[in-house]
Write a protein that holds these residues in place. Sequence first.
Motif, PDB file in Angstrom:
ATOM      1  N   SER A  96       0.826  -1.207   0.000  1.00  0.00           N
ATOM      2  CA  SER A  96       0.000   0.000   0.000  1.00  0.00           C
ATOM      3  C   SER A  96       0.863   1.261   0.000  1.00  0.00           C
ATOM      4  O   SER A  96       0.462   2.278  -0.552  1.00  0.00           O
ATOM      5  CB  SER A  96      -0.982  -0.003   1.166  1.00  0.00           C
ATOM      6  OG  SER A  96      -0.291   0.031   2.394  1.00  0.00           O
ATOM      7  N   ALA A  97       2.070   1.191   0.595  1.00  0.00           N
ATOM      8  CA  ALA A  97       3.011   2.313   0.561  1.00  0.00           C
ATOM      9  C   ALA A  97       4.392   1.809   0.946  1.00  0.00           C
ATOM     10  O   ALA A  97       4.586   1.334   2.068  1.00  0.00           O
ATOM     11  CB  ALA A  97       2.582   3.421   1.508  1.00  0.00           C
ATOM     12  N   THR A 108       2.837   3.938  -4.006  1.00  0.00           N
ATOM     13  CA  THR A 108       1.575   3.545  -3.397  1.00  0.00           C
ATOM     14  C   THR A 108       0.746   2.732  -4.376  1.00  0.00           C
ATOM     15  O   THR A 108       0.894   2.869  -5.590  1.00  0.00           O
ATOM     16  CB  THR A 108       0.762   4.767  -2.936  1.00  0.00           C
ATOM     17  OG1 THR A 108       0.491   5.596  -4.075  1.00  0.00           O
ATOM     18  CG2 THR A 108       1.522   5.567  -1.892  1.00  0.00           C
ATOM     19  N   ASN A 109      -0.090   1.884  -3.835  1.00  0.00           N
ATOM     20  CA  ASN A 109      -1.001   1.076  -4.641  1.00  0.00           C
ATOM     21  C   ASN A 109      -2.391   1.169  -4.047  1.00  0.00           C
ATOM     22  O   ASN A 109      -2.550   1.070  -2.835  1.00  0.00           O
ATOM     23  CB  ASN A 109      -0.564  -0.400  -4.644  1.00  0.00           C
ATOM     24  CG  ASN A 109       0.650  -0.643  -5.472  1.00  0.00           C
ATOM     25  OD1 ASN A 109       0.583  -0.599  -6.695  1.00  0.00           O
ATOM     26  ND2 ASN A 109       1.787  -0.888  -4.839  1.00  0.00           N
ATOM     27  N   GLU A 111      -6.501  -0.353  -4.180  1.00  0.00           N
ATOM     28  CA  GLU A 111      -7.043  -1.700  -4.031  1.00  0.00           C
ATOM     29  C   GLU A 111      -6.782  -2.559  -5.264  1.00  0.00           C
ATOM     30  O   GLU A 111      -6.415  -3.731  -5.131  1.00  0.00           O
ATOM     31  CB  GLU A 111      -8.545  -1.605  -3.769  1.00  0.00           C
ATOM     32  CG  GLU A 111      -9.177  -2.944  -3.459  1.00  0.00           C
ATOM     33  CD  GLU A 111     -10.641  -2.823  -3.092  1.00  0.00           C
ATOM     34  OE1 GLU A 111     -11.384  -3.770  -3.410  1.00  0.00           O
ATOM     35  OE2 GLU A 111     -11.051  -1.788  -2.523  1.00  0.00           O
ATOM     36  N   ARG A 112      -6.945  -1.996  -6.426  1.00  0.00           N
ATOM     37  CA  ARG A 112      -6.734  -2.765  -7.649  1.00  0.00           C
ATOM     38  C   ARG A 112      -5.275  -3.211  -7.807  1.00  0.00           C
ATOM     39  O   ARG A 112      -4.992  -4.316  -8.230  1.00  0.00           O
ATOM     40  CB  ARG A 112      -7.178  -1.945  -8.854  1.00  0.00           C
ATOM     41  CG  ARG A 112      -7.116  -2.734 -10.123  1.00  0.00           C
ATOM     42  CD  ARG A 112      -7.698  -1.999 -11.278  1.00  0.00           C
ATOM     43  NE  ARG A 112      -7.471  -2.774 -12.472  1.00  0.00           N
ATOM     44  CZ  ARG A 112      -7.769  -2.396 -13.674  1.00  0.00           C
ATOM     45  NH1 ARG A 112      -8.345  -1.240 -13.863  1.00  0.00           N
ATOM     46  NH2 ARG A 112      -7.508  -3.157 -14.692  1.00  0.00           N
ATOM     47  N   GLY A 113      -4.345  -2.333  -7.452  1.00  0.00           N
ATOM     48  CA  GLY A 113      -2.932  -2.658  -7.545  1.00  0.00           C
ATOM     49  C   GLY A 113      -2.488  -3.704  -6.540  1.00  0.00           C
ATOM     50  O   GLY A 113      -1.565  -4.468  -6.776  1.00  0.00           O
ATOM     51  N   LEU A 114      -3.163  -3.708  -5.408  1.00  0.00           N
ATOM     52  CA  LEU A 114      -2.806  -4.700  -4.386  1.00  0.00           C
ATOM     53  C   LEU A 114      -3.237  -6.081  -4.822  1.00  0.00           C
ATOM     54  O   LEU A 114      -2.605  -7.067  -4.563  1.00  0.00           O
ATOM     55  CB  LEU A 114      -3.461  -4.358  -3.036  1.00  0.00           C
ATOM     56  CG  LEU A 114      -3.014  -3.029  -2.433  1.00  0.00           C
ATOM     57  CD1 LEU A 114      -3.812  -2.742  -1.163  1.00  0.00           C
ATOM     58  CD2 LEU A 114      -1.533  -3.058  -2.103  1.00  0.00           C
TER      59      LEU A 114
END
Length: 114
Positions: A96-97, A108-109, A111-114
């Motif tokens: 997330s960071a 940072t990411n 929700e979709r990136g996670l």
Amino acid sequence: MEKRITYHEQTDVENTLKLREVLKTLPSFAKDFFRVISTTTSTSTRIKYAYDIRIFFQFLLSENPVYSRYTMQEFTLADLDNITALDLEEYIEYLSAYKSPDDDEYITNGERGL
């Protein structure tokens, strides 16, 4: 007459060279993985996978005390067998960071990136 190279061909060459450089930093077994997927994935996909895998190992080195004395190249497949669900949950939270190893900027990411 000089052969003209297309944009797609040039991008493939550049991605292949980048992938080779990233693979030098990863555990040796990673090369086998990328060799296997080379026939079913694009060079763009493979380089993105390589960056993601490198981030995972960087996370283990910096955040997991079990691996704090490792170098990235020392990881074995047996080490991956010891990764727990909690380790993966911590990794997702980490994504997330986190700081880029190449500079001091945070990545940072959502929700979709996670």
